[in-house]
Design a protein around this motif. Structure first.
Motif, short mmCIF file in Angstrom:
data_model
loop_
_atom_site.label_atom_id
_atom_site.label_comp_id
_atom_site.label_asym_id
_atom_site.label_seq_id
_atom_site.Cartn_x
_atom_site.Cartn_y
_atom_site.Cartn_z
N THR A 167 -18.91 -2.14 -26.32
CA THR A 167 -18.36 -0.90 -25.57
C THR A 167 -18.54 -0.70 -24.31
OG1 THR A 167 -18.39 -0.03 -27.92
CG2 THR A 167 -18.31 1.57 -26.08
N THR A 168 -17.33 -0.10 -23.43
CA THR A 168 -17.79 0.18 -21.88
C THR A 168 -17.53 1.67 -21.95
OG1 THR A 168 -15.47 -0.37 -21.61
CG2 THR A 168 -16.94 -2.11 -21.27
N ILE A 169 -18.39 2.45 -21.13
CA ILE A 169 -18.25 3.69 -21.11
C ILE A 169 -18.03 3.82 -19.50
CG2 ILE A 169 -19.33 5.93 -21.28
CD1 ILE A 169 -20.89 5.04 -23.67
N GLU A 170 -16.79 4.22 -18.94
CA GLU A 170 -16.70 3.97 -17.47
C GLU A 170 -16.79 5.61 -17.20
OE1 GLU A 170 -13.85 2.10 -14.09
OE2 GLU A 170 -13.22 2.27 -16.32
N ILE A 171 -17.45 6.09 -16.09
CA ILE A 171 -17.44 7.30 -15.31
C ILE A 171 -16.45 7.32 -14.47
CG2 ILE A 171 -18.97 8.94 -14.39
CD1 ILE A 171 -21.36 7.43 -15.42
N LEU A 172 -15.58 8.19 -14.50
CA LEU A 172 -14.57 8.34 -13.69
C LEU A 172 -14.47 9.53 -12.64
CD1 LEU A 172 -11.46 7.52 -16.15
CD2 LEU A 172 -12.63 5.92 -14.74
N THR A 173 -14.41 9.22 -11.37
CA THR A 173 -14.81 10.46 -10.70
C THR A 173 -13.53 10.71 -9.65
OG1 THR A 173 -15.43 8.74 -8.81
CG2 THR A 173 -17.23 9.73 -10.25
N ASP A 174 -12.37 10.68 -10.33
CA ASP A 174 -11.17 11.02 -9.61
C ASP A 174 -10.55 12.48 -9.54
OD1 ASP A 174 -10.53 10.96 -12.28
OD2 ASP A 174 -8.78 9.61 -12.13
N GLY A 175 -11.48 13.50 -9.89
CA GLY A 175 -11.02 14.66 -9.98
C GLY A 175 -12.09 15.70 -9.64
N GLU A 176 -12.06 16.92 -9.67
CA GLU A 176 -13.31 17.64 -9.60
C GLU A 176 -14.61 17.45 -10.34
OE1 GLU A 176 -11.91 21.77 -9.71
OE2 GLU A 176 -10.43 21.65 -8.13
N ALA A 177 -14.39 17.25 -11.23
CA ALA A 177 -15.37 17.01 -12.30
C ALA A 177 -15.22 15.50 -12.93
CB ALA A 177 -15.65 17.92 -13.42
N LEU B 254 -35.05 5.01 -16.72
CA LEU B 254 -34.49 4.60 -15.45
C LEU B 254 -33.17 5.46 -15.24
CD1 LEU B 254 -33.60 2.23 -13.25
CD2 LEU B 254 -31.94 1.16 -14.87
N VAL B 255 -33.21 5.92 -13.96
CA VAL B 255 -32.09 6.67 -13.22
C VAL B 255 -31.46 6.05 -12.34
CG1 VAL B 255 -31.50 8.86 -12.06
CG2 VAL B 255 -33.49 8.92 -13.62
N VAL B 256 -30.01 5.85 -12.27
CA VAL B 256 -29.22 5.10 -11.56
C VAL B 256 -28.17 6.08 -10.95
CG1 VAL B 256 -27.41 3.13 -11.41
CG2 VAL B 256 -29.36 2.93 -13.08
N ILE B 257 -28.19 5.89 -9.65
CA ILE B 257 -27.48 6.65 -8.87
C ILE B 257 -26.36 5.73 -7.93
CG2 ILE B 257 -27.46 8.61 -7.03
CD1 ILE B 257 -30.44 8.82 -8.05
N ALA B 258 -25.11 6.16 -8.18
CA ALA B 258 -24.07 5.21 -7.45
C ALA B 258 -22.81 5.58 -7.70
CB ALA B 258 -24.29 3.65 -7.98
N ASP B 259 -21.83 5.31 -6.88
CA ASP B 259 -20.44 5.86 -6.96
C ASP B 259 -20.19 7.32 -7.26
OD1 ASP B 259 -20.05 3.03 -6.46
OD2 ASP B 259 -20.10 2.52 -8.48
N ASP B 260 -20.92 8.24 -6.81
CA ASP B 260 -20.84 9.51 -7.11
C ASP B 260 -21.00 9.76 -8.57
OD1 ASP B 260 -19.99 10.37 -4.39
OD2 ASP B 260 -18.16 9.33 -4.67
N ALA B 261 -21.99 9.13 -9.40
CA ALA B 261 -22.33 9.34 -10.42
C ALA B 261 -23.89 9.21 -10.60
CB ALA B 261 -21.56 8.49 -11.59
#
Length: 529
Positions: A271-281, A139-146
């Motif tokens: 365990t939670t793994i959060e993808i943070l998109t508040d910078g350039e990368a 499965l590939v999930v695409i949302a929230d710029d991640a």
């Protein structure tokens, strides 16, 4: 986007547009031999609430450590939208429908689908016979710029496809074993240990190939290993590193990732793994449900952890074994009437096995030992009378009786993955023996035979050209699929305004015959009857 591990390949993916529950597995699988590791029977009430009220459900495939029938039956609403992989057959949908689920979202292999505003998914399938005719998927999930890839244990052969949707932030990937070889085989101890080491090396090498090609920002170990709490199987756990086992835990894989300069995402259930998109990368932030030193202790003091886990589940194991089905049926007659018609439709598979298989249903308190010979050359199933054989399986008769009574169509899933048997073979591995035991229905056996034909005896082009057209429903079509020559008399079916070859899932416009699966591919000759 935030992904929370719920054990093994299970995860809850939360986005601003909705949540997806993936492969929830909680009940011990394969006759109580596999348990999730680390344990996931102590999740918080808050997380449990989120799991049971997810917006979508994704079950990658039908193996018991992904498709937890008992849990699915009682913990989710019947109308939860289920993201359905585009498998060539409808077996998964039928299986879920039998559990009472009613809402299915059909996907198309590899294609992105927006399931909610701002939330896209793409499901990639593998339908080779190696994965069983039921198939496997990622499965590939695409949302929230991640982008998250949940590959679990899908062994995709196109290493570029999963990355084709864009740069991947988080890649969940199997690295550990999920098979019974070589532990169950009668082998010299040193040879078995060597085979285990070679298997682990191959597993890690395969996983690292996926890591390199997908090139995600972080890699989360997933889909294994299970642990074995039954005292009879406890030695299959890899604790000290010198066990005859193919089940290293994530600490070994995380070390390998670090040595390769890759970012590994350690995780346990909760365990939670959060993808943070508040910078350039994009970057990830990991939060465990318990202090870090307690997480570390699961792996550094693994024996003590497993023994505590085992103590909690021993009463359950005792009850489970006491209730193994031992019906007073004619086991030989049941297997003969079930399997001989399947052998009849699989002459190429039988030829590739090329010898006899002896199934020894071992004695228990209620039954004597029964030795069943599967004569592949002749297509017969009968009681063994001393004939030579090339392969042998010794299995507790109660387990054989149980799967026979269930008419289990995939003994790899229902029985062999339990590791509750002993095997012997005279010579090398023969994939067709196991393809037989994975294909114990007419639908599955037709696919197994077609795969064997494609590999070893492709039909002659002139002979195919001379074949008469056939009629399916209200349409007359050519006998062979233009994709890979599948016999459409066996694999063709009409699905609305499309004609489908269910061997590999290729689709054609029912009126024009145009191929809908891939551009610039030959069409199908089809007309109304």
């Amino acid at each position: 986007m935030k992904v929370t591990s719920i054990g093994h390949a299970g995860m809850l993916i939360e986005t601003t547009a909705g949540s997806i529950l993936c492969d929830p597995w909680f009940e011990p699988a394969f006759f109580g031999s596999w348990f999730p590791f680390p344990r996931n029977d102590q999740l918080s009430a808050e997380l449990t609430e989120k799991i049971e009220h997810a917006d979508f459900l994704y079950v990658s495939h039908l193996h018991g450590d992904h498709h937890d029938e008992a849990w699915l039956r009682s913990h989710l609403r019947r109308d939860i939208p289920i993201l359905l992989p585009d498998y060539p057959t409808r077996e998964q949908r039928r299986t879920l429908s039998e559990l009472g689920f009613t809402n299915f979202v059909r996907t198309t292999d590899t294609e992105e689908l927006e399931i909610a505003p701002g939330l896209k998914v793409a499901i990639h399938i593998e339908s080779s016979i190696t994965d069983g005719p039921g198939g496997d998927s990622a499965l590939v999930v695409i949302a929230d710029d991640a982008i998250v890839v949940d590959q679990n244990d899908c062994r995709t052969t196109d290493l570029g496809q999963l990355r084709a949707h864009g740069p991947v932030d988080l890649h969940w990937l199997q690295y550990s074993g999920a098979i019974w070889y070589p532990m169950v085989y009668e082998m010299d101890d040193e040879a078995k240990a060597d085979a285990c080491r070679a298997k682990v090396k191959a597993q890690f090498a395969r996983a690292m190939r996926y890591v390199e090609h997908i090139d995600a920002g972080a890699v989360a170990p997933s889909a294994g290993p299970p642990c074995f709490l039954d005292p009879e199987l406890f030695g299959l756990n890899m604790i000290d590193g010198d066990e005859a086992s193919i089940f290293p835990d994530q600490s070994a894989f995380l070390t390998m990732l670090a040595e390769a300069g890759r970012t590994g995402a350690s995780n346990i259930p909760g365990t939670t793994i959060e993808i943070l998109t508040d910078g350039e990368a994009n970057r990830i932030e990991i939060t465990h449900p318990i202090p870090d030193d307690e997480v570390d202790a699961i792996f550094t003091d693994k024996r003590a952890y497993l023994e505590r886990y085992q103590a909690d589940w021993l009463p359950w194991l005792d009850d489970m074994k006491a209730n193994w089905t031992a019906p007073t049926t004619d086991l030989l007659g049941s297997l003969t009437s079930w399997w001989e018609p399947l052998l009849e439709i699989a002459p190429t598979l039988r030829q590739q096995v090329g010898g006899n298989v002896l199934l020894r249903a071992m004695a228990d308190d209620d039954h004597e030992q029964l030795d069943v010979l599967i004569d592949f050359p002749e297509g017969d199933v009968r009681e063994h009378a001393g004939e030579p054989f090339s392969f042998r399986f010794d299995i507790d008769r109660r387990l054989v009786e149980t799967v026979a009574a269930q008419r289990a169509v995939d003994w790899s899933n229902s029985l062999l993955l339990s590791c509750r048997f002993v095997a012997w073979r005279d010579g090398d591995f023969n994939e067709y023996v196991y393809n037989f035991f994975k294909s114990l229905s007419r639908e599955r056996m037709r696919r197994a035979e077609a795969e064997a034909v494609r590999k070893v005896a492709p039909p002659d082009a002139d002979a195919m050209a001379a074949e008469d057209d056939i009629q399916i429903g209200d349409y007359v079509v050519q006998r062979r699929c233009p994709h890979r020559n599948a016999d459409l008399a066996a694999f063709g079916e009409i699905d609305g305004c499309e004609f489908v070859c269910t061997l590999h899932g290729w689709r054609f416009d029912i009126e024009t015959g145009a191929c809908l699966t891939a551009e610039n591919e030959p069409g199908l000759q089809i007309r109304r009857a």
